[in-house]
Scaffold this motif. Structure first.
Motif, PDB file in Angstrom:
ATOM      1  N   ALA A 103      63.983  31.357  64.511  1.00  0.00           N
ATOM      2  CA  ALA A 103      62.681  30.812  64.346  1.00  0.00           C
ATOM      3  C   ALA A 103      62.865  29.304  63.699  1.00  0.00           C
ATOM      4  O   ALA A 103      62.105  28.592  63.690  1.00  0.00           O
ATOM      5  N   SER A 329      53.547  33.640  59.536  1.00  0.00           N
ATOM      6  CA  SER A 329      53.992  33.864  60.825  1.00  0.00           C
ATOM      7  C   SER A 329      55.489  33.181  60.735  1.00  0.00           C
ATOM      8  O   SER A 329      55.473  31.979  60.284  1.00  0.00           O
ATOM      9  N   ASP A 331      56.411  32.531  63.640  1.00  0.00           N
ATOM     10  CA  ASP A 331      56.095  31.689  65.159  1.00  0.00           C
ATOM     11  C   ASP A 331      56.315  30.166  64.795  1.00  0.00           C
ATOM     12  O   ASP A 331      55.413  29.806  64.294  1.00  0.00           O
TER      13      ASP A 331
END
Length: 382
Positions: A103, A329, A331
């Motif tokens: 990530a 998140s 993402d």
């Protein structure tokens, strides 16, 4: 039902409960991979390990806090790669980290590996936060996913050049570099600053990042009667240069930037360490807001204290984790805008980035090795 059957039934029920609980726990967690890249072998291994230690402590603390991303508890995992401080290996390592679906990447340690690797992370949309790569080019590429949590060399080179001329009163200066992206870029910045301050660069030479014999360029410097030598290279080369200056009877003051104020340099340079000047990124450890506590954590976990960049690596990791939690998140496309705009209070101070991904309020410190240890001379900020 006999006693044995009852026991087996109870055991089966217990196993089912445990398996069910494990499944539920797994369903309630989200694995978040955090990448690290730096030299874990070779002459800079002590620096790379120092960075990895900072990342590792941040991840351990985050997992202890059971931080949530949405309705799931984040389980952060370190994915570590050795780039051996080599640009070609660095790009291969970068692709492996992308393929591992990290990530964020904390690293690389060196500018020469960080710059080519940054393009690979950018293509994948993965943020890269370096705790130590200082070449200005890293954040001047127009890449929106690259950050650093230290001064760049344009700033530190200006500090060092001014200090050589205005504070140390040096007028005839030799400037050497190791011909890496870090060393050459830094030496060029110091050269510009020396000239702007009214000093004279009478010797401008280079070596390479593998050499430990500097007698030829030092002999040139001695023949030019230099009163200061600046060497843009890491500690494993600065130490033999200091020794060879002493052996040649070159009385000029010796200055380095980047990673010198550590115990490893003292061990490598021996008595030649005495009098050496060193600029370092950031403030002295014990003047950092949480520096003393961090040093204790590092020693408790790894048996060794800060070498150079572990506090910055810790802060870089927590800056990314904090952005993920705020964005709910992991993402990168979702949390990257938060990373760009957030402010995080870390070990080294406030972590907040400007539009280019540079630290908004960096500091730098000049030290001198005297009486067996590093003494703080001055802390500079713009």
């Amino acid at each position: 039902m006999n006693k044995n059957n009852r026991g087996l039934t109870a055991l089966a029920a217990l196993m089912a409960t445990l398996i069910g609980a494990g499944t539920a726990n797994a369903a309630d967690t989200q694995l978040v991979r955090i990448g690290f890249a730096g030299p874990l072998t070779g002459p800079s291994a002590h620096q790379g390990l120092d960075v990895e230690h900072g990342v590792s402590i941040a991840i351990e603390e985050a997992n202890q806090q059971q931080l949530k991303l949405g309705d799931k508890v984040a389980q952060f995992k370190l994915v570590s790669e050795d780039d051996v401080a080599d640009p070609r290996t660095g790009t291969a390592v970068a692709q492996r980290l992308v393929d591992s679906k990290v990530a964020v990447v904390i690293g690389h340690y060196n500018s020469g590996t960080s710059i080519p690797a940054s393009k690979i992370y950018a293509d994948a949309g993965i943020p890269q936060i370096s705790p130590s790569a200082t070449n200005p080019a890293l954040t001047r590429q127009g890449i929106k996913t690259v950050f650093r949590v230290v001064n760049d060399d344009a700033t530190l080179g200006r500090y060092a050049g001014n200090y050589l001329v205005k504070t140390l009163q040096a007028q005839r200066i030799a400037i050497f570099d190791d011909r890496t992206a870090y060393g050459q870029g830094l030496a060029d910045e110091v050269t510009k600053a020396v000239k702007a301050a009214g000093g004279n660069v009478v010797v401008r030479e280079y070596t390479n990042d593998k050499s430990t014999d500097f007698n030829a360029i030092l002999t040139t410097a001695k023949s030019q009667k230099v009163d200061a030598v600046f060497f843009a290279a890491l500690d494993y080369q600065a130490a033999p240069m200091a020794k060879q200056m002493k052996n040649l009877g070159l009385k000029a003051r010796f200055m380095n930037i980047g990673n010198l104020p550590n115990d490893e340099f003292k061990k490598m340079a021996g008595s030649a360490a005495e009098g050496v000047y060193a600029w370092n990124y950031g403030t002295p450890l014990l003047e950092m807001p949480k520096g003393a506590a961090f040093e204790q954590k590092l020693k408790a976990k790894f048996g060794t204290g800060v070498v150079q960049s572990s506090p910055a690596a810790y802060d870089a990791t927590w800056a990314a984790i904090t952005a993920m939690v705020k964005a709910q998140s992991a993402d990168p496309a979702v949390y990257l805008p938060v990373l760009k705009s957030e402010s995080y209070e870390g070990v080294t101070g406030t972590i907040a980035f400007d539009e280019f991904g540079n630290l908004k309020s960096p500091a730098a410190t000049v030290f001198q090795f005297a009486d067996g240890g590093w003494k703080t001379l001055s802390v500079e900020r713009d």
